[in-house]
Design an enzyme around this catalytic site. Structure first.
Site, PDB file in Angstrom:
ATOM      1  N   GLU A 171      13.690  14.488  13.731  1.00 34.22           N
ATOM      2  CA  GLU A 171      14.775  14.813  14.668  1.00 34.22           C
ATOM      3  C   GLU A 171      15.003  13.709  15.685  1.00 34.22           C
ATOM      4  OE1 GLU A 171      17.019  16.692  14.410  1.00 34.22           O
ATOM      5  OE2 GLU A 171      16.006  17.483  12.658  1.00 34.22           O
TER       6      GLU A 171
HETATM    7  C1  LIG Z   1       7.646  15.924   7.575  1.00 34.99           C
HETATM    8  C2  LIG Z   1       9.011  15.364   7.769  1.00 34.99           C
HETATM    9  C3  LIG Z   1      10.110  16.201   7.746  1.00 34.99           C
HETATM   10  C4  LIG Z   1      11.395  15.675   7.886  1.00 34.99           C
HETATM   11  N1  LIG Z   1      12.493  16.506   7.748  1.00 34.99           N
HETATM   12  C5  LIG Z   1      13.718  15.946   7.632  1.00 34.99           C
HETATM   13  C6  LIG Z   1      14.851  16.737   7.251  1.00 34.99           C
HETATM   14  O1  LIG Z   1      14.751  17.943   7.071  1.00 34.99           O
HETATM   15  N2  LIG Z   1      16.035  16.108   7.069  1.00 34.99           N
HETATM   16  C7  LIG Z   1      16.198  14.769   7.264  1.00 34.99           C
HETATM   17  O2  LIG Z   1      17.294  14.279   7.076  1.00 34.99           O
HETATM   18  N3  LIG Z   1      15.162  13.999   7.645  1.00 34.99           N
HETATM   19  C8  LIG Z   1      13.923  14.548   7.826  1.00 34.99           C
HETATM   20  N4  LIG Z   1      12.859  13.773   8.177  1.00 34.99           N
HETATM   21  C9  LIG Z   1      13.071  12.356   8.439  1.00 34.99           C
HETATM   22  C10 LIG Z   1      12.898  11.987   9.914  1.00 34.99           C
HETATM   23  O3  LIG Z   1      13.934  12.549  10.683  1.00 34.99           O
HETATM   24  C11 LIG Z   1      12.810  10.457  10.018  1.00 34.99           C
HETATM   25  O4  LIG Z   1      11.593  10.059   9.403  1.00 34.99           O
HETATM   26  C12 LIG Z   1      12.884   9.973  11.432  1.00 34.99           C
HETATM   27  O5  LIG Z   1      14.142  10.220  11.989  1.00 34.99           O
HETATM   28  C13 LIG Z   1      12.567   8.466  11.559  1.00 34.99           C
HETATM   29  O6  LIG Z   1      13.278   7.722  10.631  1.00 34.99           O
HETATM   30  P1  LIG Z   1      12.519   6.678   9.697  1.00 34.99           P
HETATM   31  O7  LIG Z   1      11.364   7.368   9.082  1.00 34.99           O
HETATM   32  O8  LIG Z   1      13.501   6.052   8.798  1.00 34.99           O
HETATM   33  O9  LIG Z   1      11.942   5.610  10.695  1.00 34.99           O
HETATM   34  P2  LIG Z   1      12.703   4.285  11.170  1.00 34.99           P
HETATM   35  O10 LIG Z   1      14.080   4.612  11.534  1.00 34.99           O
HETATM   36  O11 LIG Z   1      12.466   3.217  10.176  1.00 34.99           O
HETATM   37  O12 LIG Z   1      11.891   3.950  12.496  1.00 34.99           O
HETATM   38  C14 LIG Z   1      10.621   3.263  12.480  1.00 34.99           C
HETATM   39  C15 LIG Z   1      10.216   2.993  13.931  1.00 34.99           C
HETATM   40  O13 LIG Z   1      11.177   2.134  14.541  1.00 34.99           O
HETATM   41  C16 LIG Z   1      11.664   2.716  15.743  1.00 34.99           C
HETATM   42  N5  LIG Z   1      13.066   2.354  15.918  1.00 34.99           N
HETATM   43  C17 LIG Z   1      14.044   2.367  14.998  1.00 34.99           C
HETATM   44  N6  LIG Z   1      15.199   1.961  15.546  1.00 34.99           N
HETATM   45  C18 LIG Z   1      14.955   1.693  16.839  1.00 34.99           C
HETATM   46  C19 LIG Z   1      15.746   1.230  17.937  1.00 34.99           C
HETATM   47  N7  LIG Z   1      17.037   0.963  17.809  1.00 34.99           N
HETATM   48  N8  LIG Z   1      15.138   1.096  19.142  1.00 34.99           N
HETATM   49  C20 LIG Z   1      13.839   1.369  19.285  1.00 34.99           C
HETATM   50  N9  LIG Z   1      13.057   1.795  18.291  1.00 34.99           N
HETATM   51  C21 LIG Z   1      13.597   1.952  17.085  1.00 34.99           C
HETATM   52  C22 LIG Z   1      11.460   4.205  15.591  1.00 34.99           C
HETATM   53  O14 LIG Z   1      11.348   4.854  16.852  1.00 34.99           O
HETATM   54  C23 LIG Z   1      10.157   4.255  14.803  1.00 34.99           C
HETATM   55  O15 LIG Z   1       9.073   4.165  15.685  1.00 34.99           O
HETATM   56  C24 LIG Z   1      11.564  14.284   8.105  1.00 34.99           C
HETATM   57  C25 LIG Z   1      10.441  13.451   8.172  1.00 34.99           C
HETATM   58  C26 LIG Z   1       9.186  13.957   7.980  1.00 34.99           C
HETATM   59  C27 LIG Z   1       8.018  13.007   7.995  1.00 34.99           C
END
Ligand SMILES: Cc1cc2nc3c(=O)[nH]c(=O)nc-3n(C[C@H](O)[C@H](O)[C@H](O)COP(=O)(O)OP(=O)(O)OC[C@H]3O[C@@H](n4cnc5c(N)ncnc54)[C@H](O)[C@@H]3O)c2cc1C
Length: 599
Positions: A441
């Site tokens: 989220e």
């Molecule tokens: C158990 C689980 C359930 C989930 N359920 C859902 C679901 O139901 N539906 C769905 O769509 N998704 C779901 N997700 C996905 C989840 O919302 C994402 O994993 C999350 O939003 C982070 O995205 P990412 O993993 O691509 O990380 P990334 O976007 O790659 O981020 C990696 C790191 O970089 C940081 N970062 C990225 N951009 C910036 C910026 N501009 N400034 C500062 N820091 C930054 C982030 O804070 C993080 O620390 C789920 C994930 C898990 C693990």
């Protein structure tokens, strides 16, 4: 696993004494059914369901997890039956639109039920939680036909919902998502792409699943301006509204993960699946915010629940476990040692959990009241003000509560010593389950940018001013109250400092935009401590007033005042560190070249 006991006295304190929900419900349009007796009865029933049905399944869900097969995902033993009971009890329809089968009760009552459900068993609660978000999205943006087809089924609980945003290469940055939607001659679309980490993406609890999916239309602009939103059902609806043949969407596999094992985290493959546009073309992300805002408050509840569950487990343990003697002499002279609750450091841990859980409850319910006004306020003006307040509080509630809730869950484990690390006590499950709250989220980092960037600096501080004004008025109204002085003096100072810090960051950002990103998480944490300070001062006032009027519950109110005192003396000072760090400058983060991070 600690047996969850719904903290009904505290829930009623926050609802009735702090936030005057009777008056609040009376001020809403169409909330006539939310009478105090009705609300009370709903909460009692919700507590029973959470304690008796869901809490016993919490450890089962963790140990068994979900299983994948070609036919679909199977949830842990008892999950499906509990869901049937939930549907039969009419819980999915409680706060939904009566036109489509809902009961039309205000959203904030649903939040109280979500707290109890989620604390008793977070993994289970995510299934109806996601449906609730899907319900809100179709309600807000669906066509009449879509509402008749999908909303009625989501509201009855016969079908559940998901939110499909994340793809293998992107989660925070949805602007680069690749899933495609090709128009068909019949007005539908063929959706193709892979979504990962989809919570409740597949399961055996309901006959159909309504996926709310982000994808791009052919020729759509790049970035977030070219994303559209689609409804993609697992089974295509028949003309009579029943679930028909399978759509070309399937769960390819389940993720193996740290916690929330009872909730299915799915890789979802859309192979030309039939879907329908919801909301305007290329405005999908705006529409999706309806879903995400619901889910963000939902995730804030996870922080509250982790804190409450950890507190309940560790309090019982601390009264029972014997170790060494109190520094001021034996308190259990008949026994071989004193219970560990006599030790100041154990009390530090317990009071941290208690003060966090109780303030978190107050913050979540306060935000929920704003959501009520947004939907059922009587004037456009009050709706607009509530919307701005909700927008300001949402990133704070989501990120601060999951961060500090995780800390509390961790303390719950620490109070148990070595036993905290052992599975049978349930404290390590609580820590594992709570950890995801800071990631999904929108991570804490993303929430912090939303708060400082979008909500505060881009509004020239308007949303912050709206909140600090509330604090100012409260301090002014109680300026003569000697008993409140210990709370009001630091609160007032902080209220001013909050504005000053914002101004300084704004000025720094004019010279270097990285200053915003460099300050944002400390700013968010500072804001969380400030909001908690306001809520604890208000809770102390309610308790002091009750005692002054005379009460048979002296111990309860006294405990509130003492917890407020603990908060102001032992947690609020952390905000000073955040204030200093947020002004430490971007150069301390950005000057190190990428090559120089490690040698
Ligand atoms: C158990 C689980 C359930 C989930 N359920 C859902 C679901 O139901 N539906 C769905 O769509 N998704 C779901 N997700 C996905 C989840 O919302 C994402 O994993 C999350 O939003 C982070 O995205 P990412 O993993 O691509 O990380 P990334 O976007 O790659 O981020 C990696 C790191 O970089 C940081 N970062 C990225 N951009 C910036 C910026 N501009 N400034 C500062 N820091 C930054 C982030 O804070 C993080 O620390 C789920 C994930 C898990 C693990």
């Amino acid at each position: 696993m600690p047996e969850y006991k719904a903290p009904l006295r505290d829930i009623k304190f926050v609802m009735n004494e702090l936030l005057d929900s009777e008056q609040h419900y009376a001020s809403l349009e169409g909330a006539e059914d939310a009478t105090p007796d009705m609300v009370d009865a709903i909460i009692q029933e919700g507590a029973k369901f959470a304690e008796q049905v869901l809490s016993p399944l919490n450890a089962v869900g963790d140990q068994e997890g979900c299983t994948w097969s070609e036919e679909g995902v199977t949830t842990p033993k008892g999950f499906k039956e509990a869901y049937q009971q939930y549907v039969e009890g009419g819980w999915p329809s409680m706060t939904a639109d009566p036109t489509y089968g809902g009961q039309g009760l205000p959203a904030s009552i649903g939040i109280v039920i979500s707290e109890m459900v989620g604390t008793a068993n977070w993994s289970w609660g995510m299934y109806p939680g996601l449906s609730h978000g899907a319900t809100n999205t179709v309600e807000a943006h669906g066509t009449e036909e879509q509402k008749q087809t999908y909303l009625t089924k989501l509201i009855s609980g016969e079908w559940t919902g998901t939110m499909c945003l994340t793809e293998p290469h992107c989660g925070s940055d949805l602007g680069i998502l690749r899933s495609k939607a090709e128009p068909n001659a019949d007005g539908s679309y063929s959706i193709t792409g892979t979504k990962i980490f989809i919570s409740a993406g597949d399961h055996d609890m309901a006959e159909n699943i309504v996926h709310i999916v982000l994808a791009r239309l052919p020729g759509a602009p790049e970035g977030t301006k070219g994303i559209s939103l689609f409804i993609v059902p697992k089974r295509l609806p028949n003309d009579d509204g029943s679930a028909g043949e399978m759509n070309a969407v399937s769960c390819g596999s389940l993720e193996h993960k740290m916690g929330i094992h009872g909730n299915a985290t799915c890789v979802m493959n859309f192979d030309g699946a039939k879907g329908w546009l919801i909301g305007p073309e290329n405005k999908g992300l705006n529409c999706m915010f309806t879903f995400m805002n619901t889910a963000r408050i939902g995730t804030a509840i996870q922080g509250l629940g982790a804190s409450e569950l950890g507190f309940q487990g560790s309090l019982a343990y601390a009264k029972d476990r014997l170790a060494m003697r109190s520094l001021t002499g034996p308190k259990n002279p008949e026994g071989p040692a004193d219970p560990i609750i006599v030790h100041p450091d154990v009390r530090r841990m317990l009071l941290t959990q208690k003060s966090v859980a109780e303030a978190a409850r107050a913050l979540v319910y306060l935000a929920a009241q704003q959501a009520d006004v947004v939907h059922q306020g009587k004037t456009e003006e009050e709706k607009k003000a509530a919307d701005a307040m909700l927008g300001f509080l949402t990133p704070i509630a989501k990120a601060f509560l999951t961060e500090i809730g995780f800390e509390s869950a961790n303390l719950g484990m620490q109070v148990f010593g070595g036993h905290g690390f052992i599975t049978e006590w349930g404290m390590e499950q609580n820590v594992r389950d709570a950890r995801i709250g800071m990631i999904y989220e929108g991570t804490t980092g993303i929430q912090a940018l939303d708060l400082l960037g979008r909500k505060v600096l881009m509004t020239q501080g308007e949303a912050l001013k709206q909140f600090t004004k509330l604090v100012h008025v409260f301090c002014k109204e109680n300026a003569d109250n000697e008993q409140l002085k210990e709370f009001l003096e630091p609160l007032q100072a902080m209220n001013k400092e909050w504005g000053d810090l914002t101004m300084k960051i704004g000025m720094n950002a004019m010279k270097n935009r990285d200053e915003v990103g460099a300050a944002s998480v400390d700013y968010l944490m500072y804001s969380g401590y400030a909001v908690f300070a306001y809520l604890w001062a208000r809770m102390a006032k309610v308790a002091l007033d009750a005692m002054a009027e005379g009460t048979t519950e002296e111990a309860f109110y006294n405990s509130k005042v003492q917890t407020a005192r603990f908060y102001f003396k032992r947690l609020l000072p952390r905000s000073k560190g955040h204030a200093e760090m947020m002004l430490a400058g971007a150069d301390t983060l950005m000057d190190l070249s990428e090559d120089a991070f490690a040698f």
